[in-house]
Structure formats: structure tokens, C-alpha cells
Design a protein around this motif. Sequence first.
Motif, mmCIF file in Angstrom:
data_model
loop_
_atom_site.group_PDB
_atom_site.id
_atom_site.type_symbol
_atom_site.label_atom_id
_atom_site.label_comp_id
_atom_site.label_asym_id
_atom_site.label_seq_id
_atom_site.Cartn_x
_atom_site.Cartn_y
_atom_site.Cartn_z
ATOM 1 N N HIS A 172 0.995 0.079 -4.764
ATOM 2 C CA HIS A 172 -0.135 0.885 -4.875
ATOM 3 C C HIS A 172 0.502 2.311 -5.168
ATOM 4 N N TYR A 193 -7.569 -11.699 -3.357
ATOM 5 C CA TYR A 193 -6.609 -10.737 -2.709
ATOM 6 C C TYR A 193 -6.631 -10.983 -1.199
ATOM 7 N N ARG A 222 -23.584 1.776 -9.000
ATOM 8 C CA ARG A 222 -22.724 3.021 -9.212
ATOM 9 C C ARG A 222 -21.220 2.379 -9.110
ATOM 10 N N LYS A 272 -13.433 3.321 -15.459
ATOM 11 C CA LYS A 272 -12.003 2.965 -15.240
ATOM 12 C C LYS A 272 -11.421 2.038 -16.327
ATOM 13 N N VAL A 306 -20.427 -0.527 -0.715
ATOM 14 C CA VAL A 306 -21.055 1.015 -1.094
ATOM 15 C C VAL A 306 -22.719 0.674 -0.910
ATOM 16 N N SER A 340 -7.906 8.944 -9.917
ATOM 17 C CA SER A 340 -7.494 7.837 -10.235
ATOM 18 C C SER A 340 -7.820 7.372 -11.479
ATOM 19 N N ILE A 388 -9.084 -4.536 -8.152
ATOM 20 C CA ILE A 388 -8.825 -5.465 -6.623
ATOM 21 C C ILE A 388 -9.768 -4.703 -5.700
ATOM 22 N N ASP A 425 -6.734 7.492 0.192
ATOM 23 C CA ASP A 425 -7.316 7.852 1.479
ATOM 24 C C ASP A 425 -7.316 9.420 2.005
ATOM 25 N N ALA A 432 0.778 -1.159 -0.038
ATOM 26 C CA ALA A 432 0.032 0.157 -0.033
ATOM 27 C C ALA A 432 0.887 1.113 0.108
ATOM 28 N N ASN A 471 0.993 4.382 1.688
ATOM 29 C CA ASN A 471 0.588 5.130 2.927
ATOM 30 C C ASN A 471 -0.839 5.160 3.015
ATOM 31 N N SER A 472 -1.519 3.897 3.121
ATOM 32 C CA SER A 472 -2.816 3.650 3.090
ATOM 33 C C SER A 472 -3.307 4.448 4.551
ATOM 34 N N THR A 519 -7.180 6.927 -5.934
ATOM 35 C CA THR A 519 -7.025 8.167 -5.541
ATOM 36 C C THR A 519 -6.561 8.675 -4.080
ATOM 37 N N ALA A 559 -8.955 0.154 -8.012
ATOM 38 C CA ALA A 559 -9.749 -0.257 -6.918
ATOM 39 C C ALA A 559 -11.083 -0.405 -7.160
ATOM 40 N N PHE A 560 -11.872 -1.393 -6.393
ATOM 41 C CA PHE A 560 -13.194 -1.351 -6.723
ATOM 42 C C PHE A 560 -13.762 -1.676 -5.298
ATOM 43 N N ALA A 600 -3.597 1.912 -9.415
ATOM 44 C CA ALA A 600 -3.769 3.519 -9.177
ATOM 45 C C ALA A 600 -5.010 3.790 -8.396
HETATM 46 C C1 LIG Z 1 -7.670 -2.613 -3.211
HETATM 47 C C2 LIG Z 1 -7.436 -1.345 -2.753
HETATM 48 C C3 LIG Z 1 -6.237 -0.585 -2.265
HETATM 49 C C4 LIG Z 1 -6.172 0.554 -1.904
HETATM 50 N N1 LIG Z 1 -4.717 1.218 -1.534
HETATM 51 C C5 LIG Z 1 -4.760 2.247 -1.000
HETATM 52 C C6 LIG Z 1 -3.348 2.848 -0.819
HETATM 53 O O1 LIG Z 1 -2.446 2.356 -1.003
HETATM 54 N N2 LIG Z 1 -3.247 4.225 -0.290
HETATM 55 C C7 LIG Z 1 -4.286 4.907 0.140
HETATM 56 O O2 LIG Z 1 -4.145 5.879 0.795
HETATM 57 N N3 LIG Z 1 -5.516 4.422 -0.097
HETATM 58 C C8 LIG Z 1 -5.779 3.150 -0.654
HETATM 59 N N4 LIG Z 1 -7.092 2.723 -0.932
HETATM 60 C C9 LIG Z 1 -7.971 3.455 -0.455
HETATM 61 C C10 LIG Z 1 -8.732 4.326 -1.847
HETATM 62 O O3 LIG Z 1 -7.713 5.301 -2.302
HETATM 63 C C11 LIG Z 1 -10.023 4.843 -1.388
HETATM 64 O O4 LIG Z 1 -10.695 3.849 -0.641
HETATM 65 C C12 LIG Z 1 -10.771 5.512 -2.586
HETATM 66 O O5 LIG Z 1 -11.691 6.373 -2.143
HETATM 67 C C13 LIG Z 1 -11.623 4.317 -3.308
HETATM 68 O O6 LIG Z 1 -10.758 4.099 -4.395
HETATM 69 P P1 LIG Z 1 -10.155 4.953 -5.519
HETATM 70 O O7 LIG Z 1 -9.107 5.507 -4.983
HETATM 71 O O8 LIG Z 1 -9.705 4.273 -6.692
HETATM 72 O O9 LIG Z 1 -11.302 6.080 -5.692
HETATM 73 P P2 LIG Z 1 -12.166 6.552 -6.966
HETATM 74 O O10 LIG Z 1 -12.615 5.452 -7.537
HETATM 75 O O11 LIG Z 1 -11.192 7.393 -7.702
HETATM 76 O O12 LIG Z 1 -13.037 7.386 -6.402
HETATM 77 C C14 LIG Z 1 -12.677 8.665 -5.652
HETATM 78 C C15 LIG Z 1 -13.762 9.286 -5.077
HETATM 79 O O13 LIG Z 1 -14.890 9.287 -5.482
HETATM 80 C C16 LIG Z 1 -15.677 8.616 -4.333
HETATM 81 N N5 LIG Z 1 -16.421 7.606 -4.698
HETATM 82 C C17 LIG Z 1 -15.836 6.289 -4.832
HETATM 83 N N6 LIG Z 1 -16.956 5.326 -5.218
HETATM 84 C C18 LIG Z 1 -17.920 6.065 -5.225
HETATM 85 C C19 LIG Z 1 -19.506 5.459 -5.590
HETATM 86 N N7 LIG Z 1 -19.870 4.162 -5.753
HETATM 87 N N8 LIG Z 1 -20.343 6.409 -5.392
HETATM 88 C C20 LIG Z 1 -20.231 7.870 -5.176
HETATM 89 N N9 LIG Z 1 -18.893 8.234 -4.974
HETATM 90 C C21 LIG Z 1 -17.876 7.400 -5.002
HETATM 91 C C22 LIG Z 1 -15.067 8.553 -3.285
HETATM 92 O O14 LIG Z 1 -15.563 9.469 -2.140
HETATM 93 C C23 LIG Z 1 -13.707 8.652 -3.658
HETATM 94 O O15 LIG Z 1 -13.197 9.450 -2.833
HETATM 95 C C24 LIG Z 1 -7.285 1.517 -1.542
HETATM 96 C C25 LIG Z 1 -8.652 0.867 -1.844
HETATM 97 C C26 LIG Z 1 -8.627 -0.487 -2.369
HETATM 98 C C27 LIG Z 1 -9.956 -0.826 -2.854
#
Ligand SMILES: Cc1cc2nc3c(=O)[nH]c(=O)nc-3n(C[C@H](O)[C@H](O)[C@H](O)COP(=O)(O)OP(=O)(O)OC[C@H]3O[C@@H](n4cnc5c(N)ncnc54)[C@H](O)[C@@H]3O)c2cc1C
Length: 619
Positions: free
Chosen positions: A384, A583, A476, A484, A471, A434, A493, A416, A355, A357-358, A414, A466-467, A412
Amino acid sequence: MNLRDALQQKTLIGDGAMGTLLYSYGIDRCFEDLNLSHSEEVLNVHRAYVNAGADVIQTNTYGANYIKLTRYGLQNQVKEINTQAVRLAKQAAGPEQYVVGTMGGVRGIQKQAVPLEEIKRSFREQLYCLLFEEVDGLLLETFYDLEEVTTVLEIVRKETDLPVIAQVSMHEAGVLQDGTPLTEALELLEKKGADVVGVNCRLGPYHMIQSLEEVPLPDKAVLSAYPNASLPAFQDGRLVYPTDPSYFQKSAQSLYEQGVHLIGGCCGTTPEHIEAIAARVKGKKPIKEKKVPLKKKTDVNVAKKEKQTPHLHELARKGRSIIVELDPPKKLNTERFLKGAKALQEAGIDSITLADNSLATPRISNSTMASIIKSKYNVDPLVHIACRDRNLIGLQSHLLGLHTLGIHQVLAVTGDPTKIGDFPGATSVYDLSSFDLIHYIKQLNKGISFSGKPLGENTSFSVAAAFNPNVRNLNRAVGRMEKKISYGADYFISQPVFNEKQLVEVYEATKHVDAPIYIGIMPLTSVRNAEFLHNEVPGMTLSADILERMEQAGDNKAQAQAEGISIAKSLIDTAMDLFNGIYLITPFLRYEMTVELTNYIHEKSASKERKLSDGIHIV
Ligand SMILES: Cc1cc2nc3c(=O)[nH]c(=O)nc-3n(C[C@H](O)[C@H](O)[C@H](O)COP(=O)(O)OP(=O)(O)OC[C@H]3O[C@@H](n4cnc5c(N)ncnc54)[C@H](O)[C@@H]3O)c2cc1C
Ligand code: MET
Ligand SMILES: [Zn+2]
């Protein structure tokens, strides 16, 4: 003579900058609003350019569309601002000058920041205002995105027969930010009906001339160039463009020799610059023939370099594949992490994911740890990449570094939000979403940098996205997966799923998605861990049965861990029937748990295969 004929027959002089000139007078606000609030200043700038010898005067409407005006709360003033802009330019222009209505590009490097439909709406509105005031032509300028400029040009061409000047901007000489050679871009704009095709802004004369050396004379259209005065310098907290108008004059001669019919100036240029170029090339008969070097310098000379081992998305398409998250430590002792990586590799996982800096909390850099486990234990790591911590420069440099280290699997995300981590006040970069990050990693795979520069070699990243199935509205989330994929994601993943019914729901909702999914399974470590996930992590739901089982296991660490593993195994039983990719997430570096689950999956797969081959034997 009308503008179209004049452009064919002689070299015309454009005006210079409006925005940076006003800024140099100490004005730092919405420049287009000045048409209404300080019309005298705008009029004076136009007059200065007319007096300097400009033939083509552009309206002060570069950002006068509702998308850009929204930043200043002026989105409802589009009509007033554009109307007044044309009137001011016309007031300054004499019978010898042409007034063109300027429309500036919106998109920068983030493609998905403004949807195309919104761009269309916004430009249509501005276009109608400019046409209503009867401009002599239109100037589409500072477009970095080819899709955007062609879209706007199509709209303009449908609405009017007036001459249209369409200009792109480049970060790198000779190529657009998606790697399209300038020649191709200009040919496309000519094909779409532009009367003048050219370049403006971002580059100074040197790189603009260099870019145009490779561009042949268009068939019907003519060429234009509005270079910046120079590269900007940062002095006493302000941007300044230090140049000498005599250098600009020499450059205008070179542009003329490249076959440019319309020469003006962009950022940093002043009436002195325009006066200098007018003195040299105004009215000259344009050249009729031009030799272009056969071998174009901007050819993307990509040496194909493919990854030797299969990518994860290929593995998961073919059959069972296991990846395990083992996060870099937050403290400096790496012993347990390295032991875990070794044990997991020996257990036969396909990749260890690290990860970035998760939870927005710093850990030892994941690329450092990935590189160590790759060289020490021959692990194929998956790194990541969060958009939160690095700007465009940092992201590209990081990816080129990963490629150089032989690391080709990336996820790839966005990232946390910082609010939940160690530094709630830390800035979040988010230069890219992302979606955009996925897109640009795929651009590196074509041997093209984020800014369009040829890299000489292609990267070979397999890009995971990420999936999050946890939710309220699963459809959605599936919609985001599809988006993506359209940006280039190779596979997904997922966040951990904690109940069997949800595994089936996720399968049903995603079975049409044309990309493999590694479904997340995380063993619980204690009742507190289970309650935290159930009650505090948004969207995560543990079944009553699982909560009950963890409760029963009580406070004994070993017992709780054993129950966590047993629950994970039943989830795996269901998951294996539905997904190829598994995973596993290692909780708190307790790699013994994920090693045991890996062994369990291998044993199950082997016994399934045995049964299958026995079956075939009987038949
Ligand atoms: C497998 C995995 C690995 C991860 N690894 C890391 C890591 O290494 N470091 C880290 O900091 N974080 C990590 N995360 C967390 C991740 O960055 C956040 O949980 C993120 O908001 C969801 O994935 P994304 O970044 O692709 O978001 P995106 O799909 O790009 O979404 C961005 C924003 O859109 C919003 N959003 C997302 N889904 C929905 C929806 N269904 N409806 C409405 N709004 C929505 C959210 O508020 C989110 O902030 C990981 C998540 C997963 C699933
Ligand atoms: C940002 S590119 C320049 C826009 C416009 N032509 C101006 O001079 O203000
Ligand atoms: Zn400019």
C-alpha cells in the motif's frame, strides 16, 4: 509595424521578470495586487525594461485569475487588477513597444487539483478583461500541463485574432512533465493557432538551449524563449538567482542561432539581463534554416520489461483470487509476522498486502517487510502507498525502489488522517491525491518519471485503488471508483463488509464497473472488537444478528475467535457468489484465522468445480 509582422521579420526582445524582481526588493505578497496598491513600483519595473531595450512588454497579470487570486482573498478583483495592469504597461510603453496580456498556467503536477471546467471559467474572465483594454497580443506562459495550455489557447483563439504567444515550461530538458517531447508540444500549439510557440521559466539558458536544439523551425509560427536567470539558490532564508548578465548575453546569441525570434527572461532576470541580450540580438534578421539532429535525444527509449507472474487484476478477471492483508508489526519483533507470511503462502494465497502505516501509526516499513517475504517465501507482495507520508520526491524514489526489488503490486491511497494516529500533530504531505498517484504510477509504466524524464525502462505496476462501500451514499463511492479507473486504476480493494445484505447491495451498485473488485472480509475477534467497529468506525455497520452472535460467544478468546471465523465464513459464502476477488484482513496478526478462511475458500471452490465437472460428466 504590427506585432505579428514584426515577429516574422526580426528578433524581438521580451522583458524580464516582474515577480522575482519585486521579491528582490523585499516585497513578498500578491504581486498582481501591486497593480492597484503600488502602481508606481510596477510602472517603474516596466519602464526599466523599456529602457533596457525590450520590444514586448508583458502585463503584470501572471496570476491575475480568480483561481490564484482566491489565495489572497482577491477573487473579486480580477477586473480591476487586469485593467490596471494593462494601463500601467501601456503607460510605460512607447510607440515602439508592444503590450501583451500575460496569463499564467495554474496546474502543477497535481492534475486533479483544479478541474478543467474551472480553469476555462477563470481564464475566460481574465481574457475578457485584457482584451477590453486593447492589448497588442496575448502571452500564455508557464504552462506545465499540455492539456491546460491547449484548452486555454482554444478559448483565446475563439475570442480574438490578436497574436498569441504560447509557452510551456519543463522540469526536464526536452520533455514536458507527461513525457511529451517539446517538439511535439510546440507543433500542437502551432496547430491550435499560436503565432509564437516557446518555452519559459523553470530552466536556465543551458537546458533551454539544449531543449531547443531538437526543435525544428515551425512552419508558420515562430519560436520564443524566456529562460530563468539560473537555478535559484537559498541564501539567508531567501531565494536568489545568482547570474552574470554577460552569460545571459552569450546565451541569447545561442537562442538566436536556434531560430528563436522572441527572447526575454523569466524568473531571476533583471533589466541588466535584458539590456545585455538587446545589445547582442535585438533587431537581427532571424535565421531561415536550421539543422536538427536526426536522432532526437528526448526519444523515450523504453526497454520493455514485463512482470513474469500474472498481475492481481488479471487473476481476478479470470477467476477466484485471494489476497490477504498482513500488516507489518509496530514493534521490532518480526517473528510472528514472518510465520504468518509463510503460513499464508503455504495456504495458497495470491498475494499478501502490507498496509502503509495504516491508521497513521508507524509500523516497520512495508517495503522492507515485502522484500523479505518475497525473497524468503516467494510471496508476491502488494504494497500500500499512502500520499500522506511522502512528498513527490519520496513517492517516486519509493516506487523506483519497489520496482528494483521486483515488487509490482501496489495500492494507491490517500491515507488515513494523522489525527487518528500516534502523532496527531504530524504534517501530512498530500502532494498528490490518490487519483494523481494512480496517474503517475501509470506514467512510470510508460518509462516516464513524474517530471517527464525518460527512465530508460518501464515499470510494470498493477495499480489497485481503495473502495469504501461503508458510506452513506454508495453511488458517490462508485462515482469515485469510475474516476479512479479514468486515472488508470486496474482494480479495487474494498474495506471490510460485515453484512450479507450489504454485500448484495455493493454487488448491484458495482456490477457495471469495468474493473475487478477484491471484496473485504475481516474476521471479528471479540465482542469488543465487533462493538468498536459498529459504533466507532464511521460508516461500518454490523448486523444485529452478527452483534448478537459475538455477544453470545462471550469473553472466552478461543470461542469468540471461532464465532468470528464462522461469521466470516457465512459472509464468504455470499461474497463468493458475487465477486471473484476476496480480500481477507488479518486482525492483530492472528494469521491462523485468515489461513483457515483461505482454506475454506479453496475447499469451497474445489467442491464447486467438482460439482460442475460431475454435472458435465452426467450430461
Ligand atoms: C483496501 C484499503 C487499504 C487501505 N490501506 C491504507 C494504508 O495502508 N494506509 C493508510 O493510511 N490508509 C489506508 N486506507 C485508508 C484510506 O486511505 C482512507 O480510508 C481513505 O480516505 C479512503 O481511500 P482513499 O485513500 O483511496 O481515498 P480517496 O478515494 O482518495 O478519498 C480521499 C478523501 O475523499 C473523501 N471521500 C472518500 N470517499 C468519499 C465519498 N464517497 N464521498 C465523499 N467523500 C469521500 C475522504 O474524506 C477521503 O479522505 C486503506 C483503505 C482501504 C479501503
Ligand atoms: C513564475 S514564471 C514568471 C511569471 C511572470 N512573467 C513574472 O515574471 O513575474
Ligand atoms: Zn518564471
